[in-house]
Design an enzyme around this catalytic site. Structure first.
Site, PDB file in Angstrom:
ATOM      1  N   LYS A  79      15.237 100.208 -34.256  1.00  0.00           N
ATOM      2  CA  LYS A  79      14.096 100.326 -33.353  1.00  0.00           C
ATOM      3  C   LYS A  79      12.802 100.520 -34.167  1.00  0.00           C
ATOM      4  O   LYS A  79      11.788  99.878 -33.901  1.00  0.00           O
ATOM      5  CB  LYS A  79      14.319 101.544 -32.440  1.00  0.00           C
ATOM      6  CG  LYS A  79      13.462 101.565 -31.202  1.00  0.00           C
ATOM      7  CD  LYS A  79      13.551 102.901 -30.501  1.00  0.00           C
ATOM      8  CE  LYS A  79      14.464 102.884 -29.311  1.00  0.00           C
ATOM      9  NZ  LYS A  79      14.448 104.165 -28.574  1.00  0.00           N
ATOM     10  N   ASN A 255       9.182 115.201  -8.970  1.00  0.00           N
ATOM     11  CA  ASN A 255      10.112 114.075  -8.812  1.00  0.00           C
ATOM     12  C   ASN A 255      10.992 114.232  -7.580  1.00  0.00           C
ATOM     13  O   ASN A 255      11.267 113.258  -6.878  1.00  0.00           O
ATOM     14  CB  ASN A 255      10.970 113.908 -10.069  1.00  0.00           C
ATOM     15  CG  ASN A 255      10.249 113.070 -11.126  1.00  0.00           C
ATOM     16  OD1 ASN A 255       9.112 112.666 -10.920  1.00  0.00           O
ATOM     17  ND2 ASN A 255      10.902 112.810 -12.235  1.00  0.00           N
ATOM     18  N   CYS A 307      14.872 108.426 -13.687  1.00  0.00           N
ATOM     19  CA  CYS A 307      14.302 109.759 -13.415  1.00  0.00           C
ATOM     20  C   CYS A 307      14.724 110.375 -12.080  1.00  0.00           C
ATOM     21  O   CYS A 307      15.322 111.453 -12.071  1.00  0.00           O
ATOM     22  CB  CYS A 307      12.787 109.688 -13.488  1.00  0.00           C
ATOM     23  SG  CYS A 307      12.223 108.982 -15.038  1.00  0.00           S
ATOM     24  N   ARG A 375      18.364 100.890 -15.265  1.00  0.00           N
ATOM     25  CA  ARG A 375      19.108 102.139 -15.055  1.00  0.00           C
ATOM     26  C   ARG A 375      19.076 102.552 -13.578  1.00  0.00           C
ATOM     27  O   ARG A 375      18.029 102.596 -12.960  1.00  0.00           O
ATOM     28  CB  ARG A 375      18.544 103.255 -15.944  1.00  0.00           C
ATOM     29  CG  ARG A 375      18.960 103.069 -17.405  1.00  0.00           C
ATOM     30  CD  ARG A 375      18.332 104.098 -18.303  1.00  0.00           C
ATOM     31  NE  ARG A 375      16.912 103.883 -18.475  1.00  0.00           N
ATOM     32  CZ  ARG A 375      16.104 104.669 -19.189  1.00  0.00           C
ATOM     33  NH1 ARG A 375      16.608 105.746 -19.771  1.00  0.00           N
ATOM     34  NH2 ARG A 375      14.829 104.392 -19.319  1.00  0.00           N
TER      35      ARG A 375
HETATM   36  C1  UGA Z   1       9.069 108.414 -11.690  1.00  0.00           C
HETATM   37  C2  UGA Z   1       7.810 109.148 -11.231  1.00  0.00           C
HETATM   38  O1  UGA Z   1       7.094 108.333 -10.291  1.00  0.00           O
HETATM   39  C3  UGA Z   1       6.903 109.480 -12.425  1.00  0.00           C
HETATM   40  O2  UGA Z   1       5.795 110.248 -11.968  1.00  0.00           O
HETATM   41  C4  UGA Z   1       7.713 110.295 -13.435  1.00  0.00           C
HETATM   42  O3  UGA Z   1       6.939 110.585 -14.587  1.00  0.00           O
HETATM   43  C5  UGA Z   1       8.934 109.483 -13.850  1.00  0.00           C
HETATM   44  O4  UGA Z   1       9.739 109.203 -12.683  1.00  0.00           O
HETATM   45  C6  UGA Z   1       9.713 110.316 -14.838  1.00  0.00           C
HETATM   46  O5  UGA Z   1      10.162 111.391 -14.470  1.00  0.00           O
HETATM   47  O6  UGA Z   1       9.764 109.951 -16.018  1.00  0.00           O
HETATM   48  P1  UGA Z   1       9.676 105.894 -12.367  1.00  0.00           P
HETATM   49  O7  UGA Z   1      11.094 106.324 -12.195  1.00  0.00           O
HETATM   50  O8  UGA Z   1       9.283 105.184 -13.605  1.00  0.00           O
HETATM   51  O9  UGA Z   1       8.676 107.156 -12.244  1.00  0.00           O
HETATM   52  O10 UGA Z   1       9.288 104.897 -11.167  1.00  0.00           O
HETATM   53  P2  UGA Z   1       8.772 105.075  -9.662  1.00  0.00           P
HETATM   54  O11 UGA Z   1       7.645 104.160  -9.470  1.00  0.00           O
HETATM   55  O12 UGA Z   1       8.549 106.476  -9.313  1.00  0.00           O
HETATM   56  O13 UGA Z   1      10.007 104.509  -8.817  1.00  0.00           O
HETATM   57  C7  UGA Z   1      11.232 105.201  -8.733  1.00  0.00           C
HETATM   58  C8  UGA Z   1      12.122 104.535  -7.697  1.00  0.00           C
HETATM   59  O14 UGA Z   1      11.621 104.756  -6.383  1.00  0.00           O
HETATM   60  C9  UGA Z   1      12.236 103.027  -7.834  1.00  0.00           C
HETATM   61  O15 UGA Z   1      13.542 102.625  -7.593  1.00  0.00           O
HETATM   62  C10 UGA Z   1      11.302 102.491  -6.772  1.00  0.00           C
HETATM   63  O16 UGA Z   1      11.627 101.185  -6.323  1.00  0.00           O
HETATM   64  C11 UGA Z   1      11.505 103.522  -5.690  1.00  0.00           C
HETATM   65  N1  UGA Z   1      10.379 103.604  -4.731  1.00  0.00           N
HETATM   66  C12 UGA Z   1       9.184 104.049  -5.142  1.00  0.00           C
HETATM   67  C13 UGA Z   1      10.593 103.253  -3.401  1.00  0.00           C
HETATM   68  O17 UGA Z   1      11.699 102.840  -2.988  1.00  0.00           O
HETATM   69  N2  UGA Z   1       9.550 103.372  -2.518  1.00  0.00           N
HETATM   70  C14 UGA Z   1       8.332 103.817  -2.913  1.00  0.00           C
HETATM   71  O18 UGA Z   1       7.434 103.911  -2.042  1.00  0.00           O
HETATM   72  C15 UGA Z   1       8.137 104.153  -4.245  1.00  0.00           C
END
Ligand code: UGA
Length: 481
Positions: A79, A255, A307, A375
């Protein structure tokens, strides 16, 4: 006169700096090209970031962008070699440009010599993985290994700042391990600085956070971290200074709350399907109430990623250890598992229960758009169910196919959405990629074997599908048309 000219010049530079770097316009293509940083009186701290995953790379590049000298360390040599050649091991919009720029400015380096990185830095950010074990507990072995390495290599005062998502009390554990290994020869401070970036928009989130949380116990560490984050403080981004335990708790609660919001709207979507109501209008109708807020109310196939599933489980586990049962978080997880089954049932209904021998075109394998991360992606669950039902799968994702090939090497991977749709019995949209929103539906109607479609992200125009004669369903739509 000279002084006021200088002040004016400084303000002009500051203005162009803030409007470019911190632009909320995530689409501006050149926002990281050919720009030099003004002197914002950052003290150019020597920083190492241990762990070069999503959080470590974005944080490392972002901290370099703030004017510090950063070395990103990772034990994975291949990496590090890739990074040193200017390539990045993940797909994350804008990250490659930001990293290249910071390398050119000589503010960002990569190494696999973790111990050297520790010894040569004033501040060490820990950004290693904190995966979940089979019981829902967070596996802290990478954190513990890094804390021990820091203790062994402590050669003066350092701040150890945790960016990884860690359960409450981990800061104390890190302190104890460093103390033990260093035999208390040098002073150090442990800080909790949880990261809130989202994959797919991570660079923007790091440079434009809604808030910065610092679990910091000494004035000395607080001052240094304020220096490091000076460009954000200058912009009045809210900073929360608190204890280690509170900072660690904030991350899990954020979260878990967002995950709960998604499960809530998914349940509402299922209700809307039964009573002939439109979930998207319901979401808008409630979201405009500022107390509720319009974000994270998109119904879908259930939340995935590295997450929400992991952190909600970890939060439950920690609560159980403390004799508490977090019923709402537990329900959010239960609803999420149910939502995947619900999606499978809806697809099965569209095919009148006969999946065997049918060709299913899956559009979208990543857990969300703008990432190659699979994931906990809903696609993984659905592919498993489709295969168990003896269906044939033609899958396509603009970025994530290679990752899915490791998990499912034997399904067919199409080279484009058109290729996936050609001859398919049903199209299933699982990820909200822009190119799927712009799908040529009339072409799909003429190349698919049957005009049947399931839109798990509600991104396609219902009227267009109807006009083209598709039999279709989405999430929260009253009934299959
Ligand atoms: C999430 C949090 O949003 C971040 O703030 C946090 O820093 C991160 O986890 C972490 O702990 O590292 P992430 O998992 O990258 O970020 O992506 P998200 O955009 O939050 O989406 C998570 C899941 O929820 C996805 O499967 C997405 O499709 C779903 N989702 C999101 C929905 O089904 N509906 C929504 O309205 C929003």
């Amino acid at each position: 006169m000279e002084t006021s000219k200088n002040i004016l010049l400084f303000l002009l530079i500051l203005n162009s700096f803030t409007s470019n770097i911190f632009s909320k316009d995530v689409n501006s293509q050149n926002s990281y090209a050919n720009r030099s940083l003004p002197n914002l009186e950052t003290k150019n701290y020597k920083i190492s970031v241990i762990g070069s995953g999503y959080v470590g790379l974005v944080a490392g590049a972002g901290l370099a962008y703030f004017g510090n000298s950063v070395v990103c360390a990772d034990i994975d040599n291949s990496k590090v070699e890739l990074l040193n050649q200017g390539e990045i091991p993940i797909y994350e919009p804008k990250l490659k440009e930001l990293i290249s720029e910071q390398i050119k400015l000589d503010r960002l380096k990569f190494t696999s010599q973790v111990e050297d990185a520790i010894r040569s830095s004033d501040i060490i950010f820990i950004a290693v993985g904190t995966p979940m074990d089979d019981t829902g507990r967070t596996d802290l072995s990478y954190i513990e290994a890094v804390a021990k390495a820091i203790g062994k290599n402590l050669n003066g005062y350092k701040i150890i700042c945790t960016k990884s998502t860690v359960p409450v009390n981990t800061g104390q554990l890190i302190k104890d391990l460093i103390s033990l290994e260093s035999e208390d020869k040098f002073e150090f401070d442990v800080v909790s600085n949880p990261e809130f970036l989202k994959e797919g928009d991570a660079v923007n989130d790091f440079l434009n956070p809604d808030r910065v949380v610092l679990g910091v116990e000494t004035e000395k560490a607080k001052e240094i971290l304020n220096d490091i984050y000076r460009p954000l403080i200058e912009r009045d981004i809210p900073f929360i200074y608190t204890s280690l335990n509170t900072a660690e708790t904030i991350k899990y609660v954020a979260n878990s709350f967002l995950a709960t919001k998604i499960s809530f709207i998914n349940e509402v979507a299922n209700f809307c399907e039964k009573v002939n109501a439109d979930v998207l209008v319901v979401a808008k109708g409630i979201g405009l109430d500022k107390r509720i807020g319009q974000y994270f109310l998109n119904p879908g196939p259930g939340f995935g990623g590295s997450c929400f599933p992991k952190d909600t489980h970890s939060f439950l586990h920690k609560a159980n250890q403390n004799g508490l049962n977090l019923q709402i978080v537990e329900a959010a997880l239960k609803v999420n598992a149910q939502q995947r089954k619900h999606v499978f049932e809806k697809i099965s209904n569209l095919l009148e229960g006969e999946l065997e021998g049918k060709t299913i075109a899956i559009l979208g394998l990543a857990f969300k758009a703008e990432t190659d991360d699979i994931r906990e992606s809903p696609a993984i669950y659905l592919i498993k169910e489709f295969l168990a039902s003896k269906a044939n799968i033609k899958a396509y994702d603009p970025m994530a196919s290679n990752n899915m090939k490791h998990l499912y090497p034997d399904i067919t991977y199409a080279s484009s959405s058109a290729d996936a749709l050609s001859g398919a019995d049903i199209a299933v949209i699982l990820t909200e990629w822009k190119e799927f929103k712009e799908l040529d539906l009339s072409k799909a109607a003429s190349t698919m074997k049957n005009k049947v479609l399931f839109d798990a992200r509600n991104i396609l125009k219902v009227n267009e599908l109807k006009d083209l004669g598709f039999k279709f369903a989405n999430i929260g739509l009253a009934q299959v048309k």
